[in-house]
Design a protein around this motif. Sequence first.
Motif, PDB file in Angstrom:
ATOM      1  N   TRP A 176       0.830  -1.213   0.000  1.00  0.00           N
ATOM      2  CA  TRP A 176       0.000   0.000   0.000  1.00  0.00           C
ATOM      3  C   TRP A 176       0.860   1.256   0.000  1.00  0.00           C
ATOM      4  O   TRP A 176       0.473   2.272  -0.596  1.00  0.00           O
ATOM      5  N   ALA A 178       1.599   1.951  -3.366  1.00  0.00           N
ATOM      6  CA  ALA A 178       0.431   2.363  -4.168  1.00  0.00           C
ATOM      7  C   ALA A 178       0.160   3.865  -4.059  1.00  0.00           C
ATOM      8  O   ALA A 178      -0.592   4.418  -4.868  1.00  0.00           O
ATOM      9  N   THR A 179       0.786   4.541  -3.083  1.00  0.00           N
ATOM     10  CA  THR A 179       0.441   5.957  -2.858  1.00  0.00           C
ATOM     11  C   THR A 179       0.680   6.808  -4.102  1.00  0.00           C
ATOM     12  O   THR A 179      -0.075   7.743  -4.358  1.00  0.00           O
ATOM     13  N   LYS A 213       0.591   5.689  -7.187  1.00  0.00           N
ATOM     14  CA  LYS A 213       0.041   5.011  -8.381  1.00  0.00           C
ATOM     15  C   LYS A 213      -1.474   5.200  -8.445  1.00  0.00           C
ATOM     16  O   LYS A 213      -2.215   4.324  -8.851  1.00  0.00           O
ATOM     17  N   ILE A 214      -1.894   6.361  -7.997  1.00  0.00           N
ATOM     18  CA  ILE A 214      -3.324   6.709  -8.061  1.00  0.00           C
ATOM     19  C   ILE A 214      -3.462   7.631  -9.269  1.00  0.00           C
ATOM     20  O   ILE A 214      -3.052   8.785  -9.234  1.00  0.00           O
ATOM     21  N   PRO A 223      -4.928   0.863   3.160  1.00  0.00           N
ATOM     22  CA  PRO A 223      -5.238   1.379   1.819  1.00  0.00           C
ATOM     23  C   PRO A 223      -5.953   2.724   1.871  1.00  0.00           C
ATOM     24  O   PRO A 223      -5.688   3.611   1.048  1.00  0.00           O
ATOM     25  N   ALA A 258      -4.496   6.234   0.284  1.00  0.00           N
ATOM     26  CA  ALA A 258      -5.224   7.077  -0.680  1.00  0.00           C
ATOM     27  C   ALA A 258      -5.431   8.492  -0.151  1.00  0.00           C
ATOM     28  O   ALA A 258      -6.053   9.312  -0.826  1.00  0.00           O
ATOM     29  N   ALA A 307      -1.844  -7.484  -3.575  1.00  0.00           N
ATOM     30  CA  ALA A 307      -1.862  -6.920  -4.930  1.00  0.00           C
ATOM     31  C   ALA A 307      -2.997  -7.473  -5.782  1.00  0.00           C
ATOM     32  O   ALA A 307      -3.272  -6.929  -6.850  1.00  0.00           O
ATOM     33  N   VAL A 328      -4.696  -2.443  -6.633  1.00  0.00           N
ATOM     34  CA  VAL A 328      -4.884  -1.015  -6.903  1.00  0.00           C
ATOM     35  C   VAL A 328      -6.326  -0.696  -7.278  1.00  0.00           C
ATOM     36  O   VAL A 328      -6.756   0.453  -7.159  1.00  0.00           O
ATOM     37  N   ASP A 329      -7.107  -1.717  -7.696  1.00  0.00           N
ATOM     38  CA  ASP A 329      -8.533  -1.477  -7.993  1.00  0.00           C
ATOM     39  C   ASP A 329      -9.288  -0.971  -6.763  1.00  0.00           C
ATOM     40  O   ASP A 329     -10.336  -0.347  -6.896  1.00  0.00           O
ATOM     41  N   ILE A 360      -8.539   1.341  -4.882  1.00  0.00           N
ATOM     42  CA  ILE A 360      -8.424   2.798  -4.772  1.00  0.00           C
ATOM     43  C   ILE A 360      -9.734   3.470  -5.198  1.00  0.00           C
ATOM     44  O   ILE A 360     -10.129   4.498  -4.654  1.00  0.00           O
TER      45      ILE A 360
END
Length: 485
Positions: free
Chosen positions: A108, A111-112, A114-115, A157, A161, A439, A456-457, A459
């Motif tokens: 996560w 992922a920050t 990758k939004i 998560p 976000a 993931a 990532v979905d 998000i």
Amino acid sequence: MMTVQEQEEANGAHATFQVLSPVDGSVVGEFRESDAADVDAAVQRAAAAFPQWRDLPVRERAKHLWRLADVIERHHEELARLDTQCMGKAIRDSLVEARRCADDVRFWAGATDKIFGKELADIKGRLTYTKHEPLGVYGVIIPWNAPTISFVNRSVPALAAGNTVVIKPSELAPLSALRLAELFAEAELPAGILQVVTGSGGTGDLLVRHPDVRGISFTGSVATGERISLAAAATFKKVTLELGGKSPIVIFDDADLNAAADAAILGVAFNAGQICSAGTRLIVHEDAQDAVIERMLATSKKIRVGDPMDPATHIGPISCQRQYDKVQGFIDRSSGQGRIVTGGGRPAHLADTPGLYIEPTIIADVGVDAEVFRQEIFGPVITVTTFRTEAEALTIANDTEFGLSSYVWTKDLGRMFRMIDGIDAGVVQGNTPQVMNAAFPFSGHKNSGFGTAYGVDAIEGLTQIKRVTLNFSDEPAQLPWADLE
Ligand code: NAD
């Protein structure tokens, strides 16, 4: 963030609830039943922390989460013990989950940044694009069956976000949540971004109805999911629901029958079958039935049921008396609906203990109308139903209100892909036991919920879209009525 000790001191004259050990009924702890004032205070603290957290450069947000991952990794054994203490999960299973948590937090953290928004086709001199913005204060409500890993994969998560979080753990397993709140402080995450409130459904309801909470992630039963959906609609909250399951395992006669049978029985043995995505409806080709049952039976005899703190134990007790009565009730009522091949209740060697133990239980010859086929049992119980044709297998697999996970075992690639297309579930796993990874998206179809956890979905459910249109040409923007120009 309140420490466990502060919680205990604060309890004072306030309403409290107790967690009882499923091993011997002793009191594991007494906790505050957070009331409206507590929930409001938690929401206001999270709201105050939101602007600064939202506006942090995403790489800074990520660095905070990387530090959190390291702290959780150092404390994973302690977190595992707290879960086992509360809800009886065999320590080896608690450790499997707690060990995974640090890497999930790192996923996560990654992922920050990758939004992504989109640029949309527009006319010359004008730019239109979308941004995904955090919702604000995000409410998280989790069940008791996997307390630490659910806490991590529902709250982190949302933080990644850019939201701040108020989380309510289950009243059956609040210990690891309170400890995790301390670990957030130890990792020096900004004060206020994560708040824990403790209590039962009433506390959860207060969180769902709070006007300053803009999104809700709920993991739990279908009945509660429905209630939450209705309550959240009053303030138009964005809701993600991860609900129950009754996942099919379809085994064709060309499959590796031993591997399939082992995966099936271990699927309902892990965490005593208290897993939403466990394959609990075995649907097997009639020619393979005997071999599969024989193998499941042989493997089930090697499964050790007992003291959950013993590292040699595979299955600990059921989480609480209510859940035990529910599981045992399903088994007791199944006579006439099927044939108990093995199990059926308390193992003989634990006859004289007060622990809430139930052996792995296989019920064969189960028809699609049987209660044990239709309803989520949430215990170490698997039913066996046979089929003759591929079409029949698919019909039986989809004959359920649920659509969470599913498993297909065959070596025929064409048949595998036809089943993948035909099964109405959020996850299909071919020739493998359950695979979970932060993931990989996880979401329910039908009554198993909506929205996505993991990957990532997820998000999408944690953010709101803003569309931006910007005229940058030297020409004035066109008005709708040309005759006014
Ligand atoms: P539950 O629905 O009884 O409770 C879940 C949580 O909701 C608890 O924290 C509870 O206090 C809270 N709650 C209860 N009533 C509420 C209300 N009216 N408003 C707000 N909050 C409320 O479920 P459970 O018995 O704790 O967990 C078992 C269920 O969870 C099973 O159905 C299982 O399949 C499901 N589950 C689903 C997933 C998934 O990812 N799909 C994962 C784990 C468990």
